[in-house]
Design an enzyme around this catalytic site. Sequence first.
Site, PDB file in Angstrom:
ATOM      1  N   VAL A  87       0.764  -1.157  -0.028  1.00 40.95           N
ATOM      2  CA  VAL A  87       0.007   0.058   0.196  1.00 40.95           C
ATOM      3  C   VAL A  87       0.875   1.283  -0.009  1.00 40.95           C
ATOM      4  O   VAL A  87       0.437   2.330  -0.902  1.00 40.95           O
ATOM      5  CB  VAL A  87      -0.900  -0.077   1.020  1.00 40.95           C
ATOM      6  CG1 VAL A  87      -1.651   1.228   1.455  1.00 40.95           C
ATOM      7  CG2 VAL A  87      -1.969  -1.289   1.197  1.00 40.95           C
ATOM      8  N   HIS A 138       2.642   2.066  -3.382  1.00 44.01           N
ATOM      9  CA  HIS A 138       1.806   2.171  -4.400  1.00 44.01           C
ATOM     10  C   HIS A 138       1.201   4.035  -4.021  1.00 44.01           C
ATOM     11  O   HIS A 138       1.291   4.789  -4.652  1.00 44.01           O
ATOM     12  CB  HIS A 138       0.458   1.627  -4.451  1.00 44.01           C
ATOM     13  CG  HIS A 138      -0.452   1.858  -5.604  1.00 44.01           C
ATOM     14  ND1 HIS A 138      -0.440   1.283  -6.747  1.00 44.01           N
ATOM     15  CD2 HIS A 138      -1.348   2.686  -5.805  1.00 44.01           C
ATOM     16  CE1 HIS A 138      -1.246   2.025  -7.569  1.00 44.01           C
ATOM     17  NE2 HIS A 138      -2.031   2.767  -7.009  1.00 44.01           N
ATOM     18  N   GLU A 139       0.967   4.194  -2.793  1.00 45.14           N
ATOM     19  CA  GLU A 139       0.685   5.725  -2.412  1.00 45.14           C
ATOM     20  C   GLU A 139       1.670   6.680  -2.300  1.00 45.14           C
ATOM     21  O   GLU A 139       1.510   7.766  -3.027  1.00 45.14           O
ATOM     22  CB  GLU A 139       0.176   5.513  -0.806  1.00 45.14           C
ATOM     23  CG  GLU A 139      -1.114   4.708  -0.834  1.00 45.14           C
ATOM     24  CD  GLU A 139      -2.253   5.285  -1.329  1.00 45.14           C
ATOM     25  OE1 GLU A 139      -2.322   6.577  -1.597  1.00 45.14           O
ATOM     26  OE2 GLU A 139      -3.331   4.633  -1.392  1.00 45.14           O
ATOM     27  N   SER A 140       3.004   6.243  -2.058  1.00 46.46           N
ATOM     28  CA  SER A 140       4.185   7.282  -1.720  1.00 46.46           C
ATOM     29  C   SER A 140       5.506   6.955  -2.089  1.00 46.46           C
ATOM     30  O   SER A 140       6.500   7.652  -2.068  1.00 46.46           O
ATOM     31  CB  SER A 140       4.168   7.859  -0.376  1.00 46.46           C
ATOM     32  OG  SER A 140       4.556   6.697   0.386  1.00 46.46           O
ATOM     33  N   TYR A 193      -6.663  -0.057  -8.702  1.00 44.47           N
ATOM     34  CA  TYR A 193      -5.880   0.184  -7.458  1.00 44.47           C
ATOM     35  C   TYR A 193      -5.795  -1.211  -6.842  1.00 44.47           C
ATOM     36  O   TYR A 193      -4.528  -1.550  -6.329  1.00 44.47           O
ATOM     37  CB  TYR A 193      -6.419   1.107  -6.522  1.00 44.47           C
ATOM     38  CG  TYR A 193      -5.825   1.239  -5.352  1.00 44.47           C
ATOM     39  CD1 TYR A 193      -4.940   2.411  -5.223  1.00 44.47           C
ATOM     40  CD2 TYR A 193      -6.235   0.597  -3.975  1.00 44.47           C
ATOM     41  CE1 TYR A 193      -4.244   2.315  -3.967  1.00 44.47           C
ATOM     42  CE2 TYR A 193      -5.671   0.861  -2.819  1.00 44.47           C
ATOM     43  CZ  TYR A 193      -4.586   1.845  -2.750  1.00 44.47           C
ATOM     44  OH  TYR A 193      -4.094   1.927  -1.618  1.00 44.47           O
TER      45      TYR A 193
END
Length: 482
Positions: free
Chosen positions: A332, A335-337, A465
């Site tokens: 997660v 993918h986010e940052s 996502y």
Amino acid sequence: MKKGIKNKRKIWWYALPLFAICFFFPACNDSDNSESNKQLINNETDLPGILKRGKLVVLAENSSTSFFIYKGKKMGFEYEVLREFAEDLGVSLEVKIIDDLDAIDEQLQNGECDVLACNFTVTKSRQSDYAFSEPYFQTNQVLIQRKRSTVIANKENQAPFIDDPLQLAKKKIHIWTGSSYNTRLTHLQEEIGDTIYVRPTQGFQGVEELIELVADGQIDYTIAERNVASINEQYYDNIDCSIPISFRQNIAFALRRDCPILLKRLNSWLKKFMTRESFAYIKRKYFEQIEQVASYQDDFHSSKRGAISPFDDILKQECAKQGIDWRLVAAVIYHESKFNPNARGFGGAYGLMQFMPGTGPRFGVYPSSPPATQIKGGVKYIARINDLFKDIPNKEERNKFILASYNAGSNHVKDAQKLAEKRGLNPRLWENNVGQMLLNLGKHEYYSDPVVKSGALRGARTYNYVKAVISKYESFKSLAKE
């Protein structure tokens, strides 16, 4: 009681000048003018009527610029601006989602809404049908196509990459024919001296849905305003939006032409609001790309055998407390940052796990929080989502529901489960069941179903996502032990 008195006073405040005009000018006493003024004062759809009912109704497109729900929060540039306006009026804001772009004129003229907010371009032809507010944004139209590298890689049935609008001759472009893009293509054909084949789309297909179709290879070209295109580039890494096909144009809110008091009040407010820092902040949130600061290398794990990120130890520690696979949370974060604790993202999202401003503080996470605090709060958030889907016995299957909820909000996932169950599908299975219903939540047939409580959602983004994070999770599982 006080709010009702306040609204009544506002009604008389705006109506008073009209009474004064009729009193001091004899011409207003003839029957025609008297009746006209009476209708204006009593017009329930103009500002006095809005204040009386205590609600401003906005017809908005389910899109990145108008209105959408992201990570469970109501968002959108136009939504946030009009929310501020409604607050200034002392009324609530109600948002109705556009089901069919071909029907927006009828909905507005019938009084079903007060303001139309759909990244609407001001054109000469539209000015005869609508009253436009002060423009709050200027942008130009751009061609949406797949990137050159993508085109070259997929040689079968590929469309040529367009370097210049002149090359659009004899090309097929899919657009909504009621849009300003259609007018621009008509003029462009004259300018290039050749035919552009316009393929009309149905009114329920918005510009962002067409962008998605380009990214998926289902159509070759479409057109969008640059502000919309720039946002969508964050979701689809294979689209190119670099070719302009128009000069800069004004974007504004549209109203009925018989609402002069509301128009005057909105324009007066907009002129002041656009000079304030709060407007600049909203604009930055949606349209100004914020660069990632001190980004960690994507291949960090290659420098240390079996390591995924600089935060593996804290991830293992916090995830063990909650009974969650730390590699899933690492996927997660990737993918986010890309493991950047200083990352700033769309809509004001921040940090390793891209908390939204309204969500992070509930878990003790703020933009200035250190990485350990960010991870601790993020793991707690995921654990809370996990509790919502305890009835799904298979952990691997449950992870997909957790990820979808993290991205879109659990209420939308619950809606998709209800739709699946109603249609004889398995509400505890993702692929071809709940996932399929989530994909359908952008269609009127589905989000208008009585079992749906949280409205429309552009489900493709959430579906993709889930797919992307699960893929990274599988690679992390092969790299590091649980």
